[in-house]
Motif scaffolding. Structure first.
Motif, short mmCIF file in Angstrom:
data_model
loop_
_atom_site.label_atom_id
_atom_site.label_comp_id
_atom_site.label_asym_id
_atom_site.label_seq_id
_atom_site.Cartn_x
_atom_site.Cartn_y
_atom_site.Cartn_z
N GLU A 137 -5.74 -15.18 -1.84
CA GLU A 137 -7.15 -14.27 -2.10
C GLU A 137 -8.46 -15.72 -2.20
N ASN B 32 -11.46 -14.39 0.63
CA ASN B 32 -13.28 -14.85 0.04
C ASN B 32 -13.60 -15.96 1.61
N TYR C 187 -2.08 -9.62 3.23
CA TYR C 187 -3.07 -9.67 3.55
C TYR C 187 -3.80 -9.95 4.85
N THR D 150 -12.82 -12.84 -6.60
CA THR D 150 -13.21 -11.76 -5.96
C THR D 150 -13.28 -10.87 -6.25
N GLU E 149 -11.06 -12.43 -12.70
CA GLU E 149 -11.78 -11.26 -11.52
C GLU E 149 -11.37 -9.90 -12.67
#
Length: 351
Positions: free
Chosen positions: A19, A23, A45, A171, A277
């Protein structure tokens, strides 16, 4: 002048490090060309990374496992890629232990453009991996590690001048189609399927909460791995349908936004991406207080504290909290969280 940045990671399966890279690719574009190299084929991803402008390369067709990491063919694929492409990058950041091991075997710490790091507290690392980082981490000219756990790694001999504080971007989760759950109160436990992530403890807590909610609750365990497989064996019917095992999901936003609460019972892990998150989405979070970051959130009243030594008392607190969630309380969580975490600071650390 454009800077070519390369992240080399073990795999693109579920994880907070993945993640982070997504980002970074999404928000840092002005003078950066980003290449993401995945040693193994696990992939949740690549599509989103490419949409964010990154070049994505897979070095092998094998799935990540300890056996695959030890396979000489995996190392050779890494060696060959670096030999043929290393010169074109202005900065290379290593993520996770296989990338670090292979790089160390090639003496890449000698290069000023190669950096490494750790994204967890020390007690989350199996001993062989601790030994690997103890032997080689001090040799890298830049080593990224959250300042909250610097003291835990004192024995690794990391020089203060080479340490960089690893700050994590968050995120912002949103969904146009939130998940619809089969119960009024829906709980999530998200993370890799390893014992340190505390999925089994989340199940134990949930079973104590259920009677307090008149049985109108459900728990979804998001993640894959041996610890999750063990829970499936223990509850082959999903505890009467109250526990679900969706595995690794690509639409985590839908699951989170539709949920009532996130249970985070990781062992030895301070505030992580799951907590951040969820709070930024205005969700109730119940967590063990594993470090100063978590304790600070509890003191601010932003999380429900779980005491491993008093699960019945923790279940009672959480049941009362989840019943008391309102739109106003969710908005207050979002506002407080936005004031705590700065994405700009997180990205600039790699400049």
């Amino acid at each position: 002048m454009q800077k070519n940045v390369c992240f080399i990671i073990d795999h693109l399966g579920v994880g907070g490090v993945q993640e982070f890279i997504l980002n970074y690719c999404t928000f840092v574009r002005d003078n950066r060309r980003v290449t993401v190299v995945s040693i193994f084929e696990n992939d949740l991803y690549s599509e989103r990374l490419r949409a964010a402008g990154a070049e994505v390369i897979f070095l092998t067709e094998r799935r990540h496992s300890y056996a695959a990491v030890l396979d000489p063919r995996s190392f050779y694929a890494f060696y060959r890629y670096y030999r043929d492409n290393g010169r074109r990058f202005g900065a290379i950041h290593l993520k996770l232990f296989a990338a670090f091991a292979y790089s160390s075997m090639m003496f890449l710490w000698r290069s000023p453009k190669v950096s490494a790091g750790l994204d967890c507290s020390r007690n989350q690392l199996p001993f062989p991996i601790q030994a690997l980082f103890w032997a080689f981490a001090r040799r890298y000219r830049r080593f990224y590690l959250s300042a909250l756990v610097w003291n835990e790694y004192t024995a690794f001999g990391l020089r203060q001048s080479r340490l960089r504080n690893q700050i994590y971007p968050v995120t912002r989760r949103h969904s146009d189609m939130p998940k619809t759950y089969p119960a009024r109160f829906s709980f999530l436990s998200a993370g890799r399927g390893i014992p340190q992530k505390g999925h089994a403890e989340a199940v134990a807590l949930f079973q104590l909460i259920q009677p307090l909610l008149e049985g109108d609750g459900c728990l979804s365990i998001l993640g894959e791995g041996p610890a999750v497989d063990a829970i499936k064996i223990a509850y082959p019917e999903g505890d009467g349908g109250n526990i679900a095992f969706p595995g690794s999901v690509t639409n985590y936003d839908d699951w989170l936004i539709g949920a009532s609460c996130v249970i985070r019972m990781s062992i030895g892990e301070d505030t992580n991406s799951v907590i951040r998150e969820a709070l930024l989405a205005g969700k109730l979070v119940a967590t063990t207080l594993e470090g100063p970051g978590c304790r600070d959130l509890a003191e601010r009243g932003l999380v429900v504290a779980i005491d491993r030594n008093d699960l019945p008392g923790s279940a009672a607190r959480l049941a009362a909290a989840v019943r008391g969630v309102t739109a106003e309380k969710s908005a207050a969580l979002r506002l407080a969280s936005e004031q705590l975490w700065s994405d700009e600071e997180a990205f600039s650390v790699y400049d």
